[in-house]
Structure formats: structure tokens, C-alpha cells
Design an enzyme around this catalytic site. Structure first.
Site, PDB file in Angstrom:
ATOM      1  N   SER A  22       0.806  -1.220   0.000  1.00  0.00           N
ATOM      2  CA  SER A  22       0.000   0.000   0.000  1.00  0.00           C
ATOM      3  C   SER A  22       0.848   1.283   0.000  1.00  0.00           C
ATOM      4  O   SER A  22       0.585   2.182  -0.811  1.00  0.00           O
ATOM      5  CB  SER A  22      -0.973  -0.002   1.178  1.00  0.00           C
ATOM      6  OG  SER A  22      -1.847  -1.085   1.060  1.00  0.00           O
ATOM      7  N   LYS A  71     -10.127  -5.114  11.390  1.00  0.00           N
ATOM      8  CA  LYS A  71     -11.197  -4.801  10.439  1.00  0.00           C
ATOM      9  C   LYS A  71     -12.588  -4.803  11.083  1.00  0.00           C
ATOM     10  O   LYS A  71     -13.503  -4.142  10.593  1.00  0.00           O
ATOM     11  CB  LYS A  71     -11.163  -5.777   9.256  1.00  0.00           C
ATOM     12  CG  LYS A  71      -9.987  -5.524   8.309  1.00  0.00           C
ATOM     13  CD  LYS A  71     -10.054  -6.420   7.085  1.00  0.00           C
ATOM     14  CE  LYS A  71      -8.884  -6.167   6.169  1.00  0.00           C
ATOM     15  NZ  LYS A  71      -8.962  -6.922   4.914  1.00  0.00           N
ATOM     16  N   ASP A 107     -12.555  -3.966  -0.058  1.00  0.00           N
ATOM     17  CA  ASP A 107     -12.254  -5.353  -0.467  1.00  0.00           C
ATOM     18  C   ASP A 107     -13.446  -5.899  -1.260  1.00  0.00           C
ATOM     19  O   ASP A 107     -13.279  -6.591  -2.273  1.00  0.00           O
ATOM     20  CB  ASP A 107     -12.059  -6.265   0.753  1.00  0.00           C
ATOM     21  CG  ASP A 107     -10.700  -6.087   1.401  1.00  0.00           C
ATOM     22  OD1 ASP A 107      -9.769  -5.619   0.723  1.00  0.00           O
ATOM     23  OD2 ASP A 107     -10.571  -6.405   2.601  1.00  0.00           O
ATOM     24  N   ALA A 133     -13.704 -19.816   5.612  1.00  0.00           N
ATOM     25  CA  ALA A 133     -14.772 -19.072   6.294  1.00  0.00           C
ATOM     26  C   ALA A 133     -14.189 -17.981   7.186  1.00  0.00           C
ATOM     27  O   ALA A 133     -14.696 -17.704   8.262  1.00  0.00           O
ATOM     28  CB  ALA A 133     -15.627 -20.037   7.104  1.00  0.00           C
ATOM     29  N   ARG A 157     -12.603 -26.064   6.674  1.00  0.00           N
ATOM     30  CA  ARG A 157     -11.932 -27.088   7.467  1.00  0.00           C
ATOM     31  C   ARG A 157     -12.621 -27.221   8.830  1.00  0.00           C
ATOM     32  O   ARG A 157     -12.912 -28.301   9.295  1.00  0.00           O
ATOM     33  CB  ARG A 157     -10.457 -26.653   7.622  1.00  0.00           C
ATOM     34  CG  ARG A 157      -9.584 -27.586   8.360  1.00  0.00           C
ATOM     35  CD  ARG A 157      -8.160 -27.087   8.291  1.00  0.00           C
ATOM     36  NE  ARG A 157      -8.000 -25.772   8.935  1.00  0.00           N
ATOM     37  CZ  ARG A 157      -6.852 -25.138   9.057  1.00  0.00           C
ATOM     38  NH1 ARG A 157      -5.756 -25.674   8.566  1.00  0.00           N
ATOM     39  NH2 ARG A 157      -6.771 -23.968   9.649  1.00  0.00           N
TER      40      ARG A 157
HETATM   41  P1  NAP Z   1      -8.544 -15.881   7.848  1.00  0.00           P
HETATM   42  O1  NAP Z   1      -9.602 -15.007   8.402  1.00  0.00           O
HETATM   43  O2  NAP Z   1      -7.420 -16.323   8.713  1.00  0.00           O
HETATM   44  O3  NAP Z   1      -9.284 -17.216   7.249  1.00  0.00           O
HETATM   45  C1  NAP Z   1      -8.542 -18.260   6.657  1.00  0.00           C
HETATM   46  C2  NAP Z   1      -9.471 -19.399   6.268  1.00  0.00           C
HETATM   47  O4  NAP Z   1      -8.681 -20.372   5.583  1.00  0.00           O
HETATM   48  C3  NAP Z   1     -10.122 -20.112   7.451  1.00  0.00           C
HETATM   49  O5  NAP Z   1     -11.437 -20.464   7.105  1.00  0.00           O
HETATM   50  C4  NAP Z   1      -9.252 -21.360   7.620  1.00  0.00           C
HETATM   51  O6  NAP Z   1      -9.948 -22.493   8.101  1.00  0.00           O
HETATM   52  C5  NAP Z   1      -8.851 -21.651   6.185  1.00  0.00           C
HETATM   53  N1  NAP Z   1      -7.588 -22.392   6.128  1.00  0.00           N
HETATM   54  C6  NAP Z   1      -6.374 -21.969   6.576  1.00  0.00           C
HETATM   55  N2  NAP Z   1      -5.447 -22.917   6.345  1.00  0.00           N
HETATM   56  C7  NAP Z   1      -6.092 -23.957   5.747  1.00  0.00           C
HETATM   57  C8  NAP Z   1      -5.672 -25.244   5.298  1.00  0.00           C
HETATM   58  N3  NAP Z   1      -4.396 -25.621   5.375  1.00  0.00           N
HETATM   59  N4  NAP Z   1      -6.601 -26.042   4.741  1.00  0.00           N
HETATM   60  C9  NAP Z   1      -7.895 -25.667   4.650  1.00  0.00           C
HETATM   61  N5  NAP Z   1      -8.353 -24.480   5.073  1.00  0.00           N
HETATM   62  C10 NAP Z   1      -7.458 -23.626   5.619  1.00  0.00           C
HETATM   63  O7  NAP Z   1      -7.849 -15.205   6.590  1.00  0.00           O
HETATM   64  P2  NAP Z   1      -8.508 -14.139   5.556  1.00  0.00           P
HETATM   65  O8  NAP Z   1      -8.300 -12.765   6.071  1.00  0.00           O
HETATM   66  O9  NAP Z   1      -9.871 -14.589   5.205  1.00  0.00           O
HETATM   67  O10 NAP Z   1      -7.511 -14.297   4.307  1.00  0.00           O
HETATM   68  C11 NAP Z   1      -7.466 -15.495   3.586  1.00  0.00           C
HETATM   69  C12 NAP Z   1      -6.569 -15.372   2.356  1.00  0.00           C
HETATM   70  O11 NAP Z   1      -7.107 -14.420   1.455  1.00  0.00           O
HETATM   71  C13 NAP Z   1      -5.138 -14.908   2.689  1.00  0.00           C
HETATM   72  O12 NAP Z   1      -4.238 -15.658   1.908  1.00  0.00           O
HETATM   73  C14 NAP Z   1      -5.128 -13.463   2.261  1.00  0.00           C
HETATM   74  O13 NAP Z   1      -3.837 -13.038   1.845  1.00  0.00           O
HETATM   75  C15 NAP Z   1      -6.100 -13.481   1.094  1.00  0.00           C
HETATM   76  N6  NAP Z   1      -6.736 -12.169   0.853  1.00  0.00           N
HETATM   77  C16 NAP Z   1      -6.547 -11.559  -0.341  1.00  0.00           C
HETATM   78  C17 NAP Z   1      -7.131 -10.338  -0.584  1.00  0.00           C
HETATM   79  C18 NAP Z   1      -6.931  -9.682  -1.919  1.00  0.00           C
HETATM   80  O14 NAP Z   1      -7.148  -8.460  -2.024  1.00  0.00           O
HETATM   81  N7  NAP Z   1      -6.551 -10.416  -2.935  1.00  0.00           N
HETATM   82  C19 NAP Z   1      -7.925  -9.717   0.393  1.00  0.00           C
HETATM   83  C20 NAP Z   1      -8.121 -10.386   1.614  1.00  0.00           C
HETATM   84  C21 NAP Z   1      -7.509 -11.613   1.840  1.00  0.00           C
HETATM   85  P3  NAP Z   1     -10.227 -22.719   9.670  1.00  0.00           P
HETATM   86  O15 NAP Z   1     -11.448 -21.918   9.989  1.00  0.00           O
HETATM   87  O16 NAP Z   1     -10.435 -24.193   9.781  1.00  0.00           O
HETATM   88  O17 NAP Z   1      -8.998 -22.240  10.399  1.00  0.00           O
END
Ligand code: NAP
Length: 291
Positions: A22, A71, A107, A133, A157
Site C-alpha cells: 500500500s 477490520k 475489499d 470461512a 476445514r
Molecule cells: P482468515 O480469516 O485467517 O481465514 C482463513 C481461512 O482459511 C479459514 O477459514 C481457515 O480455516 C482456512 N484455512 C487456513 N489454512 C487452511 C488449510 N491448510 N486447509 C484448509 N483451510 C485452511 O484469513 P482471511 O483474512 O480470510 O484471508 C485469507 C486469504 O485471502 C489470505 O491468503 C489473504 O492473503 C487473502 N486475501 C486476499 C485479498 C486480496 O485483495 N486479494 C484480500 C483479503 C484476503 P479454519 O477456519 O479451519 O482455520
């Protein structure tokens, strides 16, 4: 850029901050567009979060982005919340109008624009499957429900988290067919045949652990679906490679990241930055952003 007594401040609040792109992209456009602002990163510790936000107001900071873990927490410190951010229950951009803070979720805007522009995908009447989720899933699912998706499946998961999100959406969007399940091949294999859009919102496949199994089995993709991985580093993640092999169209999360930043820039300053230039400076710097 000449910093003087009129220089305005924009910024990013989070803890910890990691390697955010950013500051790079916003400061590039501020300079290029001759706008007398700087964009700074503020790593704000949780125990002084409230004081920090009051401090930003006291210093009349024009606007800021909010990232993990704040957030949701920022919501109770805002004077106003935009409708879509309120529906999602999370804010990533704040505008300071003379001491009154208004929160937005760019987002959500970035995700929708990426689907429509880069994915050439129309959400209305389609069937989508979201894996994960967490926060990103919450934004993506809300956008899909708001935009007329017909059927929405959420797999995680940890089953409870998927169920909680599905419950929220069922209450808010009774016209959408919504179902949650544990991430389980017996459930998703038959379902995948009718899915138009798959969104992987898990960090699986992200640098440095790139050589892992995709969250959806390689044999389940088909050529008439769009597969989106919100991870953008590496650009071709394990799930996108598998989907491409089956002839599916694929997208990584980089366009979403840049569109959300561009929308925040526009909310703060009323001007559009040049996203093509952002792609170029990111490629030139070979950086590996985390936000
Ligand atoms: P978060 O709140 O930590 O959620 C992660 C999710 O992934 C949870 O549901 C978790 O499951 C699941 N997970 C993690 N490791 C896993 C595995 N090995 N196998 C299966 N499921 C798994 O994270 P978030 O903020 O939503 O972000 C998630 C991803 O999106 C990140 O990589 C982030 O960089 C990306 N992202 C990208 C943007 C963009 O602008 N492109 C914006 C936001 C986020 P559990 O509930 O079982 O732990």
C-alpha cells in the site's frame, strides 16, 4: 514531493503489518498526480488501539486503511458505516470528514470488480462455492449474495465457522439457496459438476509453502467454471494450476488487491489512480506483498 505545512496524511493501520504494497502504490500515485499527501504505515499495538484512532483524528489524518486484526474492531469507533461494510461486518477503509469517521469495505468492491472486469463473470443467477470461512470469505460471500447469486455453498476445514457464516447470510438473503459443510471431498465432488464459480479464500499455496495439495482435489474442476484464488503470491497457485489443466478459467487475487486500493484512493481524494502503472511498479520491484 515537497513536504510542507499543508501536506496531508493517509495511512495504514494494522498489527503486525508485514510487507504491505500500500505505501508503495499510494505514494507513487500521490507523487505522479501532484497531490500534496503522503501515505504512511502505522503498526498499532492492540492495547493502544483506541488511543491510536483518537490520535489519528486529533492529527486530522485524511483517511486510512485498516488491516488484520482490526477490520471488525474499528466498527465501534466509527461515526458512520457504509451499507455493504455494515452487511459484511468489517471495514478496511476509513475516511475522516472533519473529525467524523466513515468506514467502507473496498475489499468487497475490489472482489466484485475483479469478477466482472478480469473474470468477465456475471454473478446474477449463478452457482458458487467458497472454500474458507474467514474474513475474506465473509466479504466474498456477502458480495455474491448482494449481487444475485442463485446458490451459494461454503466449505471450511472447521465446520462451525462455515455454519456461522451461512446462518448470517441465510437470515440476510432469504432468496439465495445457501448450504455449509465441512471441507470434504464426498460432499464437494458431485457438487463441483454444477458450480460456475469457485473461490478459494484460504491461504493454502501462498509463499513460501507453494508446493502443497490444492484445497479442492485436482480431478474436480471442469472447463466451464471460473476458479478464483484470493492469494496473489505466487501468481499461479497450486489450485489455479490444477484448474487450468482442466480447462477452467482462472484468476489470482492481485486485481482485487489493486482495485480495493484504487477505490480507497478515490474515497479519500476524489481522484482515480492509474492501476496499470501499479502493475508495472510491482513487477519492477519484484515485491511479495502480504496486503
Ligand atoms: P482468515 O480469516 O485467517 O481465514 C482463513 C481461512 O482459511 C479459514 O477459514 C481457515 O480455516 C482456512 N484455512 C487456513 N489454512 C487452511 C488449510 N491448510 N486447509 C484448509 N483451510 C485452511 O484469513 P482471511 O483474512 O480470510 O484471508 C485469507 C486469504 O485471502 C489470505 O491468503 C489473504 O492473503 C487473502 N486475501 C486476499 C485479498 C486480496 O485483495 N486479494 C484480500 C483479503 C484476503 P479454519 O477456519 O479451519 O482455520
Amino acid at each position: 514531493m515537497n513536504i510542507d505545512t499543508n501536506t496531508g496524511i493517509l495511512g495504514l493501520i494494522g498489527y503486525p503489518l508485514g510487507h504491505s504494497i500500500s505505501p508503495l502504490i499510494h505514494n507513487y500515485s500521490l507523487k505522479k498526480m501532484n497531490l500534496n499527501y503522503v501515505y504512511l504505515a502505522f503498526e498499532l499495538k492492540p492495547d493502544i488501539f483506541y488511543k491510536g484512532i483518537e490520535g489519528l483524528k486529533a492529527l486530522n489524518i485524511k483517511g486510512f486503511n485498516i488491516t488484520i486484526p482490526y477490520k471488525k474492531k474499528i466498527l465501534s469507533h466509527l461515526d458512520q458505516v457504509d451499507q455493504i461494510a455494515d452487511n459484511i461486518g468489517a471495514v478496511n477503509t476509513v475516511v475522516n470528514n472533519d473529525g467524523k469517521l466513515k468506514g467502507y469495505n473496498t475489499d468487497a468492491y475490489g472482489f466484485k470488480k475483479m469478477l466482472e472486469k478480469d473474470g468477465d463473470f456475471s454473478i446474477q443467477g449463478k452457482k458458487a462455492l467458497i472454500v474458507g470461512a474467514g474474513g475474506a470469505s465473509r466479504s466474498a460471500g456477502t458480495v455474491l449474495c448482494e449481487s444475485g447469486i442463485k446458490e451459494l455453498y461454503i466449505l471450511n476445514r472447521t465446520r462451525d465457522k462455515a455454519e456461522n457464516l451461512a446462518q448470517i447470510w441465510k437470515e440476510k438473503y432469504p432468496d439465495v439457496f445457501i448450504k455449509s459443510e465441512e471441507l470434504n471431498i464426498d460432499f464437494y465432488k458431485p457438487l463441483m459438476k454444477k458450480i460456475d464459480l469457485l473461490i478459494d479464500t484460504t491461504p493454502v499455496g501462498m509463499e513460501p509453502e507453494v508446493d502443497v495439495k490444492p484445497v479442492i482435489d485436482r480431478d474436480c474442476f471442469h472447463s466451464s467454471m471460473l476458479v478464483v484464488d484470493l492469494v496473489y503470491n505466487p501468481p499461479q497457485t497450486t489450485i489455479l494450476k490444477a484448474a487450468k489443466k482442466s480447462g477452467a478459467r482462472t484468476l489470482n487475487g492481485m486485481p482485487m488487491l489493486l482495485y480495493q486500493a484504487a477505490e480507497a484512493f478515490k474515497l479519500w481524494l476524489g481522484k482515480e489512480p492509474n492501476i496499470e502503472e501499479w502493475y508495472q511498479i510491482i513487477a519492477r520491484k519484484k515485491i511479495t506483498p502480504t496486503d
